[in-house]
Structure formats: C-alpha cells, structure tokens
Design an enzyme around this catalytic site. Structure first.
Site, short mmCIF file in Angstrom:
data_model
loop_
_atom_site.label_atom_id
_atom_site.label_comp_id
_atom_site.label_asym_id
_atom_site.label_seq_id
_atom_site.Cartn_x
_atom_site.Cartn_y
_atom_site.Cartn_z
N GLY A 49 0.84 -1.20 0.00
CA GLY A 49 0.00 0.00 0.00
C GLY A 49 0.87 1.24 0.00
O GLY A 49 1.37 1.69 1.03
N SER B 150 4.53 7.37 3.06
CA SER B 150 4.98 6.44 4.11
C SER B 150 6.30 5.78 3.71
O SER B 150 7.14 5.51 4.57
CB SER B 150 3.90 5.42 4.44
N ASP C 175 2.03 -1.94 -4.72
CA ASP C 175 0.70 -1.35 -4.90
C ASP C 175 0.09 -1.85 -6.20
O ASP C 175 0.81 -2.13 -7.17
CB ASP C 175 0.74 0.18 -4.88
N HIS D 294 -6.85 -4.08 2.59
CA HIS D 294 -7.51 -4.37 3.87
C HIS D 294 -8.68 -5.35 3.80
O HIS D 294 -9.50 -5.40 4.72
CB HIS D 294 -7.99 -3.09 4.58
N ASP E 35 -5.15 -1.65 10.14
CA ASP E 35 -6.57 -1.42 9.83
C ASP E 35 -7.38 -2.71 9.94
O ASP E 35 -8.30 -2.96 9.15
CB ASP E 35 -6.75 -0.77 8.45
C1 LIG Z 1 -4.36 3.06 2.72
S1 LIG Z 1 -3.57 3.27 1.18
C2 LIG Z 1 -1.86 3.18 1.60
C3 LIG Z 1 -1.44 4.34 2.40
C4 LIG Z 1 0.05 4.50 2.58
N1 LIG Z 1 0.68 3.33 3.13
C5 LIG Z 1 0.23 5.68 3.52
O1 LIG Z 1 0.58 5.44 4.69
O2 LIG Z 1 0.01 6.80 3.11
C6 LIG Z 1 -3.92 1.74 0.42
C7 LIG Z 1 -3.20 1.45 -0.87
O3 LIG Z 1 -3.37 0.07 -1.14
C8 LIG Z 1 -3.48 -0.12 -2.51
N2 LIG Z 1 -4.16 -1.39 -2.78
C9 LIG Z 1 -5.51 -1.66 -2.74
N3 LIG Z 1 -5.74 -2.92 -3.08
C10 LIG Z 1 -4.53 -3.49 -3.33
C11 LIG Z 1 -4.11 -4.79 -3.74
N4 LIG Z 1 -5.01 -5.77 -3.98
N5 LIG Z 1 -2.80 -5.02 -3.93
C12 LIG Z 1 -1.89 -4.03 -3.72
N6 LIG Z 1 -2.23 -2.77 -3.34
C13 LIG Z 1 -3.53 -2.50 -3.14
C14 LIG Z 1 -4.25 1.09 -3.01
O4 LIG Z 1 -4.01 1.34 -4.39
C15 LIG Z 1 -3.72 2.20 -2.09
O5 LIG Z 1 -2.68 2.90 -2.72
#
Ligand SMILES: C[S@@+](CC[C@H](N)C(=O)[O-])C[C@H]1O[C@@H](n2cnc3c(N)ncnc32)[C@H](O)[C@@H]1O
Length: 236
Positions: free
Chosen positions: A52, A58, A76, A121, A147
């Site tokens: 993510g 981050s 990601d 999540h 989360d």
């Molecule tokens: C909560 S954000 C990450 C926030 C980041 N770690 C921060 O602290 O600012 C969640 C991320 O997970 C990615 N994501 C969602 N589903 C995913 C998957 N199946 N595989 C990989 N990444 C995924 C989204 O594209 C998004 O960029």
C-alpha cells in the site's frame, strides 16, 4: 506537541512535512506501535516491505526513520505508484492477493525483516499476503497488519470466502503459538528440560517454532519472529 501525543522520531517525521516530500495517511495511535516494534531495526541494513503505497509518503517516512542502510520496498496495485520509487525505495506494481506476484517480489528483493500491510484491507488480501510473505521473514523479523478494524465492516473485509476475517485468522495463529503447551495431558512432560525428554521434541508447525509473539492492538496485529525451543517449567 500535545502531551498526549506520541513523542518519538517516527511521529516527528510524520508531523514535519519538511522531512519528506509526499503525503501519507496513518492513524495517530499506530506510531507508538511502530516505535515499539520497528525501532530495533533502525540503522541496520534491512529490507522493509510496505503493502500500500498510495501517495508515497509512508515509504519516504520509513526510509528517513530506518536510515540510509535500509532498503524500502513498496507494493501497490495502482500503476501510478511506480513514480514513487527513488533512492533506496523500490516500488512493485501488482496485487497483494496474487501469490505468484508476491513470490516474484520476494525472489527479487530477498526476505524483508519488516512488513507493513497497509494495502486493500480485505480479509483475502491480508491473509494471502501473510501466508506468502511471513514464512520468508528472518529472526528477528516483524509483520504488522494495519486497519484490522475492517474485520467488522462486513462483506469482503470480514469474509475470506469462508465467513472468517483476518482477526479470526490471527487468533487462530495465536492458538498455534501454543502447539507445544496446549495438551493438558502433556503438562508433566514440560517439567523436564527439552534435551532430556523421552521421545525428543514434540513436532509443531513452522509457525509455532518461528513465532515469538502475536500482539493485538486496536486496528493492528503484530507478529514477531523468534527461534523457539520447546518450553519447560520448573519449581525452584
Ligand atoms: C491506505 S492506502 C496506503 C497508504 C500508505 N501506506 C500511507 O501510509 O500513506 C492503500 C493502498 O493500497 C493499494 N491497494 C488496494 N488494493 C490493493 C491490492 N489488492 N494489492 C496491492 N495494493 C492494493 C491502493 O491502491 C492504495 O494505494
């Protein structure tokens, strides 16, 4: 700083945008948990893998916190996140619920000592990533899943096709920690040091042998790697 706020370096990097160039999204109470479990890896040549990436902030924070010897790797599903790779930071684009993709990443970067799952999540994403990546972690090693309150949200967050959430799964792993000690009839056996026991060591899962703790917090579960021996007890 508000006296109720965490007071340590990692939180200061979060609060001070001049120490990074991109935004990030974190619950404030996670910083104490990070500090407790990730501080031992600072200044060491380890790999931190974060699932993510979102806006990349981050990844920058981990790099600033861990130091220049650390390698920070992000995963990601969103191809635009590839732009957040930079010095000491690599980004792989793919689905955290795709075991073949995760194996390719591990083949390329080697075993990460620290993993932070802040991806999609859902239960399936969290469990699939854990099952693929956790066995590769060295000792010491730390795997944080963020989360985990999503386990209460219903739908795909709470149900990995079998009605079970990541919290259910993590509690089962917590049971696995007790594979040596859970049999009441074997209690006496543990009064003898492991190397003197008749029949030798009791076989247990790799998870039990290589996990020191499973810690549950509000919205975060942390697994710590450790090389364990069959336990024993004494009256002295
Ligand atoms: C909560 S954000 C990450 C926030 C980041 N770690 C921060 O602290 O600012 C969640 C991320 O997970 C990615 N994501 C969602 N589903 C995913 C998957 N199946 N595989 C990989 N990444 C995924 C989204 O594209 C998004 O960029």
């Amino acid at each position: 700083m508000d006296r109720s706020e965490p007071d340590h370096d990692l939180h200061r990097i979060f609060l001070d945008p001049s120490r990074r160039t991109r935004p990030m999204h974190k619950w404030r109470h996670y910083f104490d948990i990070y500090e407790r479990f990730i501080a031992p890896f600072r200044g060491r040549p380890i790999t931190l893998l974060e699932i993510g990436v979102h806006q990349g902030g981050s990844l920058e924070m981990w790099r600033a916190y861990l130091g220049p010897q650390a390698r920070v790797v992000g995963i990601d599903i969103d191809p635009s996140c590839a732009a957040f790779a930079g010095e000491g930071v690599e980004v792989f684009i793919g689905d955290q619920a795709d075991p073949a993709f995760l194996r390719r990443v591990l083949d390329e970067v080697g075993p990460p000592a620290v993993v932070v799952d802040d991806g999609g999540h859902t239960a399936n994403q969290q469990i699939t990533s854990f099952e693929e990546i956790y066995p590769a972690l060295p000792c010491p090693g730390t795997y944080l899943v963020e989360d985990t309150h999503t386990a209460f949200w219903g739908g795909e967050y709470a149900d990995r096709y079998d009605g079970r959430s990541f919290l259910d799964y993590a509690f089962d792993r917590c049971r696995s920690l007790h594979e040596w000690t859970m049999r009441r009839h074997a209690f006496e056996r543990f009064g003898t040091p492991p190397d003197e026991r008749r029949g030798g060591a009791t076989p247990v899962s790799a998870f039990c042998r290589r996990t020191g703790s499973v810690s549950f917090f509000d919205s975060v579960v942390v697994f710590e790697r450790a090389d364990r021996q069959e336990p024993w007890h004494q009256i002295r």
